[in-house]
Design an enzyme around this catalytic site. Structure first.
Site, PDB file in Angstrom:
ATOM      1  N   CYS A  27     -30.561  -0.551 -18.673  1.00 36.20           N
ATOM      2  CA  CYS A  27     -30.109  -0.486 -20.102  1.00 36.20           C
ATOM      3  C   CYS A  27     -29.638   1.472 -20.262  1.00 36.20           C
ATOM      4  O   CYS A  27     -29.784   1.915 -19.111  1.00 36.20           O
ATOM      5  CB  CYS A  27     -30.307  -0.693 -21.524  1.00 36.20           C
ATOM      6  N   HIS A 534     -28.032   3.784 -30.528  1.00 38.49           N
ATOM      7  CA  HIS A 534     -28.597   2.826 -30.203  1.00 38.49           C
ATOM      8  C   HIS A 534     -27.982   1.551 -31.422  1.00 38.49           C
ATOM      9  O   HIS A 534     -28.824   1.581 -32.188  1.00 38.49           O
ATOM     10  CB  HIS A 534     -29.978   2.544 -29.654  1.00 38.49           C
TER      11      HIS A 534
END
Length: 629
Positions: A27, A534
């Site tokens: 990620c 995030h």
């Protein structure tokens, strides 16, 4: 040795070696391993390594936190470890059926894309040399060039069998042999009597038949490996797999494709008699699909019969324009995309497409972006309908792409036919190009931008004020349910538990990174602060579902501009936390990162939230430190 080669080597060793790795993804900040046995990983040694921020074990994954340069480390780990990222174990867990089909086909085709482009361009070169009179079609140079270019496509089942076997986790060379058997000259396209039944199937230049056969062979091979004794399985497993799968495939898949082709051929004949316009529309719109499924040959044969007898046919005229519609879409994407990798694929793809070789364009560019593929089908259908309305005919066998045009010119009235061909070309390409250029948007990709690559690269000489990107309740990083954020390993900042789904830019900035699963956005402010948003915890597992990102890498945004909308209710219903950290990932470049409000306060998007203090100034007195609260 490359920059991250030693780090990659050490990481592989500390997670238990290549044999302990089942799958690997990444990620925005971390490598996400799936390990056979997490007990074999030396977690403490990994945490102590230079280049590793920390290690987390969460969501069924062994996560090695690297930081912003994780894409580079990931590439090196894949290279050093020989990890096949095409394995199904590394694919996103949540994917719609249609997306799975596209992912499967694209994953099988992509490794062969460069060779396909080369083959198409070589075939085009051979035709150019012949048409210009540089060589004749009987010359050795032409025959050799044409054979080189044609080999990739004629023997396509061999290439696809190898790639499909890798995708289905089967022995790759077994898939290769299955493909080779299908195009063997003694059985390909000839009458074959087997067990008292006659079969005739042709598999050259097809893809789906061999994929279906490998899909059947993969579980059979795994089962045989379980039941056959080790002492003989090395040769007995592939032998039995081939003996079962190739006859079944040849006797069932090929005849089934032929039967479907016959039905389609009869339908085309009836449709042409009823309405040439409608027939051209249907043929042009569906031709690429018919080719992909290998059921187009009966139509081609039907068209060749009258041509061989000197009679014109409308069928070949109707499908001539499909490659031009596909090419127009790819040119539009090539001109508009900022993705350097996609540009590199699209350029040779549209050059091949000009000469009628559209496989690189389909499998490398438009099919993975299915709306663009559908658009090319629509363009082909419209041009086919116009071709039918104008009564266009093919009078002789011709080449492909541009070199198919001479076959459409009659002896009696070539100027009229040339004008009609120009009209059909315009219909195939102009509206399709415009629609593709307007509709196409780059997929969000991980594309870390070096400061010097950004026009007017910012400096770190001024304080940066970051506003809240969301409405909601503030939370200190230490309470975030993720160790990498809670420990401040990824940088100083704060978190927000949002009350709605709008995410806005916290400052004037350039978008540095948008992760493909849309759960994280990286920005670099005009003053040089590198900010990571995030969105939720472990939401990478959603594969992009419930996220709608409005920006792309390299795009400049103003404070308050909408970056994304998210369905927070659906994400929470799926069992994920929506706590969303905002951290300054280059914290070490600054004197301090301080919060303007207490961490438990309610806040509205656009309200000043963090001040990133430059080294040249003193910290603000009495401020609340973001990391420690």
């Amino acid at each position: 040795m490359t920059k991250y080669e030693q780090l990659a080597t050490d990481i592989i060793a500390k997670v238990g070696g290549r044999e302990n790795i089942l799958g690997l993804t990444h990620c925005v900040t971390r490598l996400r391993f799936q390990l056979k046995d997490e007990g074999k990983a030396d977690t403490e040694a990994l945490k102590a390594m230079d280049g590793v921020v920390t290690v987390l074990q969460s969501a069924g994954q062994y996560q090695v936190v690297i930081g912003n340069h994780v894409p580079d480390v990931y590439d090196e780990v894949v290279r050093v470890g020989g990890i096949d990222t095409g394995d199904t174990s590394t694919a996103p867990k949540k994917m719609k059926f249609g997306d799975r089909v596209i992912d499967l086909i694209s994953g099988i085709m992509m490794p062969a894309l460069a060779v396909m482009c080369a083959g198409g361009m070589i075939k085009g070169l051979a035709v150019i040399l012949m048409v210009t009179g540089a060589v004749s079609d009987k010359a050795g140079a032409y025959i050799l060039l044409n054979a080189i270019g044609d080999a990739c496509f004629y023997f396509f089942p061999i290439i696809i069998g190898f790639n499909a076997a890798k995708k289905f986790n089967m022995t790759p060379f077994l898939g290769l042999i299955i493909g080779a058997a299908l195009v063997h000259p003694t059985i390909n396209g000839v009458d074959l009597n087997f067990w008292g039944m006659n079969f005739n199937a042709s598999y050259s230049s097809t893809i789906l038949p061999v994929i279906l056969m490998v899909a059947l062979a993969a579980p059979l091979e795994r089962w045989l490996n379980q039941v056959i004794p080790d002492v003989v399985k090395t040769f007995l497993v592939p032998m039995l797999t081939l003996l079962v799968i190739v006859p079944i495939g040849f006797m069932l898949i090929g005849p089934a494709a032929n039967a479907v082709s016959m039905v389609i051929m009869q339908g085309v004949e009836a449709l042409t008699n009823f309405s040439p316009i409608l027939a051209g529309l249907v043929l042009g719109a569906t031709w690429q699909l018919l080719v992909m499924f290998g059921v187009h040959m009966m139509i081609v044969v039907m068209a060749m019969i009258p041509l061989a007898a000197g009679q014109p046919t409308a069928i070949m005229a109707a499908i001539t324009w499909v490659s031009f519609a596909q090419t127009a879409v790819v040119v539009a994407i090539w001109l508009k995309t900022h993705d350097k990798k996609l540009k590199g694929i699209a350029l040779p793809a549209w050059i091949s497409g000009i000469f009628g070789v559209t496989e690189p364009a389909i499998y490398g560019v438009t099919l993975p972006r299915v709306k663009m593929f559908v658009l090319s089908c629509i363009g082909g259908g419209l041009a086919g309908a116009v071709s039918g309305a104008l009564g266009m005919m093919a009078y002789r066998m011709g080449g492909m792409g541009l070199f198919a045009l001479p076959s459409l010119l009659s002896v009696e009235n070539p100027s009229r036919d040339l004008m009609y061909a120009g009209i059909c070309l315009a219909v195939a390409m102009i509206p399709t190009f415009i629609a593709a250029y307007v509709m196409y948007q780059d997929d969000p990709v991980v594309n870390a931008i070096e400061d010097e690559g950004i026009p007017g690269a910012p400096t770190l000489e001024r304080d940066t004020v970051l506003a809240s990107p969301m409405n909601g309740q503030l939370m200190p990083l230490r309470d975030v349910p993720d160790g990498a954020f809670a420990d401040g390993a990824l940088g100083a900042g704060i978190a927000i538990d949002p009350s709605d789904g709008n995410v806005v830019a916290p400052a004037d900035a350039t978008v540095m990174t948008v992760f493909p699963t849309k759960h994280a956005i990286g920005l670099i402010t005009d003053t040089g602060a590198e900010v990571l948003l995030h969105l939720g915890m472990d939401t990478v597992q959603l594969g992009g579902d419930h996220f709608d990102v409005k920006v792309a890498p390299e795009q400049h945004v103003k404070a308050g501009d909408l970056l994304a909308t998210i369905d927070i209710d659906a994400i929470r219903a799926a069992g994920y936390s929506m706590v969303s950290p905002m951290v300054v990932t280059n914290t070490n470049d600054y004197l301090d990162v301080i919060a303007e409000l207490t961490p438990d306060a309610q806040i509205e998007a656009g309200t000043p939230l963090l001040t990133v203090v430059a080294d040249t100034q003193e910290a603000m007195g009495g401020a609340v430190h973001a990391v420690s609260n």
